[in-house]
Design a protein around this motif. Structure first.
Motif, PDB file in Angstrom:
ATOM      1  N   GLY A  16      10.948  -6.463 -13.586  1.00 27.06           N
ATOM      2  CA  GLY A  16       9.586  -6.862 -14.033  1.00 27.06           C
ATOM      3  C   GLY A  16       8.492  -6.307 -12.995  1.00 27.06           C
ATOM      4  N   PRO A  17       7.218  -6.857 -13.020  1.00 24.28           N
ATOM      5  CA  PRO A  17       6.236  -6.696 -12.052  1.00 24.28           C
ATOM      6  C   PRO A  17       6.667  -7.200 -10.562  1.00 24.28           C
ATOM      7  CG  PRO A  17       5.333  -7.697 -14.114  1.00 24.28           C
ATOM      8  CD  PRO A  17       6.803  -7.771 -14.155  1.00 24.28           C
ATOM      9  N   TYR A  19       4.614  -8.841  -8.331  1.00 21.10           N
ATOM     10  CA  TYR A  19       4.309 -10.060  -8.250  1.00 21.10           C
ATOM     11  C   TYR A  19       5.282 -11.359  -8.858  1.00 21.10           C
ATOM     12  CZ  TYR A  19       2.718 -11.708 -12.795  1.00 21.10           C
ATOM     13  OH  TYR A  19       2.362 -12.231 -14.132  1.00 21.10           O
ATOM     14  N   ASP A  20       5.653 -10.839  -9.888  1.00 27.35           N
ATOM     15  CA  ASP A  20       6.760 -11.794 -10.590  1.00 27.35           C
ATOM     16  C   ASP A  20       7.918 -12.036  -9.910  1.00 27.35           C
ATOM     17  OD1 ASP A  20       6.776 -13.834 -12.522  1.00 27.35           O
ATOM     18  OD2 ASP A  20       8.112 -12.820 -13.788  1.00 27.35           O
ATOM     19  N   GLN A  21       8.590 -10.866  -9.457  1.00 27.08           N
ATOM     20  CA  GLN A  21       9.691 -10.806  -8.602  1.00 27.08           C
ATOM     21  C   GLN A  21       9.625 -11.669  -7.257  1.00 27.08           C
ATOM     22  OE1 GLN A  21      11.868  -6.968  -7.766  1.00 27.08           O
ATOM     23  NE2 GLN A  21      10.501  -5.933  -9.439  1.00 27.08           N
ATOM     24  N   ILE A  22       8.461 -11.601  -6.777  1.00 23.71           N
ATOM     25  CA  ILE A  22       8.070 -12.590  -5.626  1.00 23.71           C
ATOM     26  C   ILE A  22       8.195 -13.747  -5.819  1.00 23.71           C
ATOM     27  CG2 ILE A  22       6.527 -12.838  -3.726  1.00 23.71           C
ATOM     28  CD1 ILE A  22       5.523 -10.115  -3.643  1.00 23.71           C
ATOM     29  N   ARG A  23       7.502 -14.169  -7.155  1.00 23.54           N
ATOM     30  CA  ARG A  23       7.402 -15.586  -7.447  1.00 23.54           C
ATOM     31  C   ARG A  23       8.840 -16.163  -7.678  1.00 23.54           C
ATOM     32  NH1 ARG A  23       7.786 -18.378 -11.958  1.00 23.54           N
ATOM     33  NH2 ARG A  23       8.390 -16.395 -13.188  1.00 23.54           N
ATOM     34  N   GLU A  49       4.637  -7.051   4.715  1.00 28.51           N
ATOM     35  CA  GLU A  49       5.337  -6.184   5.487  1.00 28.51           C
ATOM     36  C   GLU A  49       6.797  -6.187   5.088  1.00 28.51           C
ATOM     37  OE1 GLU A  49       4.526  -7.115   9.458  1.00 28.51           O
ATOM     38  OE2 GLU A  49       2.397  -6.797   9.391  1.00 28.51           O
ATOM     39  N   GLN A  50       7.246  -7.218   4.751  1.00 30.49           N
ATOM     40  CA  GLN A  50       8.643  -7.355   4.481  1.00 30.49           C
ATOM     41  C   GLN A  50       8.972  -6.839   3.381  1.00 30.49           C
ATOM     42  OE1 GLN A  50      11.309  -8.502   6.223  1.00 30.49           O
ATOM     43  NE2 GLN A  50      12.972  -8.682   4.534  1.00 30.49           N
ATOM     44  N   LEU A  51       8.210  -6.753   2.150  1.00 24.22           N
ATOM     45  CA  LEU A  51       8.446  -6.429   0.735  1.00 24.22           C
ATOM     46  C   LEU A  51       7.843  -5.100   0.242  1.00 24.22           C
ATOM     47  CD1 LEU A  51       8.176 -10.004  -0.634  1.00 24.22           C
ATOM     48  CD2 LEU A  51      10.211  -8.835  -0.147  1.00 24.22           C
ATOM     49  N   GLY A  52       6.802  -4.772   1.251  1.00 29.13           N
ATOM     50  CA  GLY A  52       6.066  -3.306   0.818  1.00 29.13           C
ATOM     51  C   GLY A  52       5.260  -3.818  -0.322  1.00 29.13           C
ATOM     52  N   ALA A  53       4.461  -4.858  -0.302  1.00 27.43           N
ATOM     53  CA  ALA A  53       3.769  -5.356  -1.251  1.00 27.43           C
ATOM     54  C   ALA A  53       2.252  -5.323  -0.974  1.00 27.43           C
ATOM     55  CB  ALA A  53       4.207  -6.484  -2.153  1.00 27.43           C
ATOM     56  N   ARG A  55      -1.602  -7.104  -0.663  1.00 24.98           N
ATOM     57  CA  ARG A  55      -1.973  -8.322  -0.556  1.00 24.98           C
ATOM     58  C   ARG A  55      -2.470  -9.234  -1.571  1.00 24.98           C
ATOM     59  NH1 ARG A  55      -3.999 -11.726   3.410  1.00 24.98           N
ATOM     60  NH2 ARG A  55      -3.759 -10.472   5.082  1.00 24.98           N
ATOM     61  N   MET A  56      -2.929  -8.148  -2.547  1.00 25.29           N
ATOM     62  CA  MET A  56      -3.187  -9.039  -4.122  1.00 25.29           C
ATOM     63  C   MET A  56      -1.896  -9.228  -4.617  1.00 25.29           C
ATOM     64  SD  MET A  56      -5.471  -7.085  -7.022  1.00 25.29           S
ATOM     65  CE  MET A  56      -6.856  -7.291  -5.993  1.00 25.29           C
ATOM     66  N   THR A  57      -0.927  -8.537  -4.533  1.00 23.65           N
ATOM     67  CA  THR A  57       0.364  -8.713  -5.408  1.00 23.65           C
ATOM     68  C   THR A  57       0.983 -10.232  -4.781  1.00 23.65           C
ATOM     69  OG1 THR A  57       0.815  -6.491  -5.686  1.00 23.65           O
ATOM     70  CG2 THR A  57       2.493  -7.859  -5.820  1.00 23.65           C
ATOM     71  N   VAL A  58       0.954 -10.115  -3.478  1.00 16.16           N
ATOM     72  CA  VAL A  58       1.527 -11.330  -2.782  1.00 16.16           C
ATOM     73  C   VAL A  58       0.863 -12.511  -3.019  1.00 16.16           C
ATOM     74  CG1 VAL A  58       2.062 -12.638  -0.470  1.00 16.16           C
ATOM     75  CG2 VAL A  58       2.781  -9.929  -1.110  1.00 16.16           C
ATOM     76  N   HIS A  59      -0.449 -12.372  -3.056  1.00 13.56           N
ATOM     77  CA  HIS A  59      -1.607 -13.450  -3.084  1.00 13.56           C
ATOM     78  C   HIS A  59      -1.267 -13.959  -4.521  1.00 13.56           C
ATOM     79  CE1 HIS A  59      -5.031 -16.139  -3.028  1.00 13.56           C
ATOM     80  NE2 HIS A  59      -5.496 -15.507  -3.985  1.00 13.56           N
ATOM     81  N   ARG A  60      -1.159 -13.231  -5.571  1.00 10.98           N
ATOM     82  CA  ARG A  60      -1.019 -13.602  -7.120  1.00 10.98           C
ATOM     83  C   ARG A  60       0.304 -14.321  -7.128  1.00 10.98           C
ATOM     84  NH1 ARG A  60      -0.710  -9.418 -12.206  1.00 10.98           N
ATOM     85  NH2 ARG A  60      -0.763 -11.253 -13.898  1.00 10.98           N
TER      86      ARG A  60
END
Length: 250
Positions: A16-17, A19-23, A49-53, A55-60
């Protein structure tokens, strides 16, 4: 637990997306206890930096976790894992020490004030008392791990529970003492949401006007009133649940 350790623990599952994987990755670390309440969540730039994502994706992802109540975001102190809200059966006659201990926290309390005698006009109005009744009026603050858990204001009817006049309540909270020293046959509950008054907010360590859950309870033994209590809980720390069947609570 160092920031590097926390970063290494965040593993994406590739489904999946981003941002959802991070969540999900952060959510699972919280729910399985790897990151207990109070743990600092790595800042956005470190996760980027760790996930190669981006800022908008991590913030979401972090915004969604905050909406779910799993993390608390603060500008100056950063993001931390939130404490789980306490759950209560809606109509229980609650033992507050048992409630706190069930959460795995350390319980203590302080009697802030006590008065014996006839109620003031203000107290009579607040609790629906007759001016000639003899009562004990108590205010107590209950804490969990040293933090305010609930503010209790209670009146006890001495005509029904005369032994309360000699009790100090220094070692046993009023509610628990009453459960062991009085009988009740009927109870009435009311639950409402109210803004915290300044004095109450200071005691509960919240901002004035912040939403609180107010439980108002009265108990009787036959027709004789036993006690009336107002329990004020910080709204963002508690939720109330109940499961019922056709013949009552299950």
């Amino acid at each position: 637990m160092t920031q590097e350790t926390r970063l290494d623990a965040v593993k994406l599952d590739g489904s999946g997306p981003i941002y959802d994987q991070i969540r999900r990755a952060v959510r699972d670390l919280i729910l399985n206890g790897t990151w207990p309440p109070g743990t600092s969540v790595p800042p956005e730039h470190a996760l980027m930096e760790q996930l190669g994502a981006s800022r908008m994706t991590v913030h979401r992802a972090l915004v969604q976790l905050a909406r779910e109540g799993l993390i608390t975001r603060r500008r100056r102190s950063g993001t931390i894992v939130a404490s789980p809200p306490a759950s209560h059966a809606m109509l229980d006659i609650l033992s507050i020490p048992a409630e706190v201990e069930k959460l795995g926290r350390r319980y203590d309390y302080t009697v802030l004030s006590r008065a014996n005698g006839r109620p003031t006009a203000e107290l009579s109005l607040r609790f629906g008392l007759k001016r000639g009744e003899k009562i004990i009026h108590l205010v107590a603050l209950h804490r969990a791990d040293g933090k305010p858990h609930v503010l209790e204001e209670r009146v006890i009817h001495l005509a029904t529970v005369p032994a309360a006049a000699q009790e100090t309540f220094e070692t046993t909270p009023p509610g628990d003492w009453l459960l062991g020293h009085s009988l009740w046959s009927q109870a009435e509950h009311a639950i409402s949401a109210i803004p915290a008054e300044p004095d109450d907010a200071q005691l509960l360590d919240i901002k004035p006007g912040e939403a609180c859950l107010l439980i108002e309870r009265k108990t009787w033994n036959q027709d004789a009133p036993v006690t009336a209590v107002r329990l004020l809980y910080p709204g963002n720390r508690h939720r109330f649940i109940g499961r019922f069947g056709p013949y009552g609570e299950v």
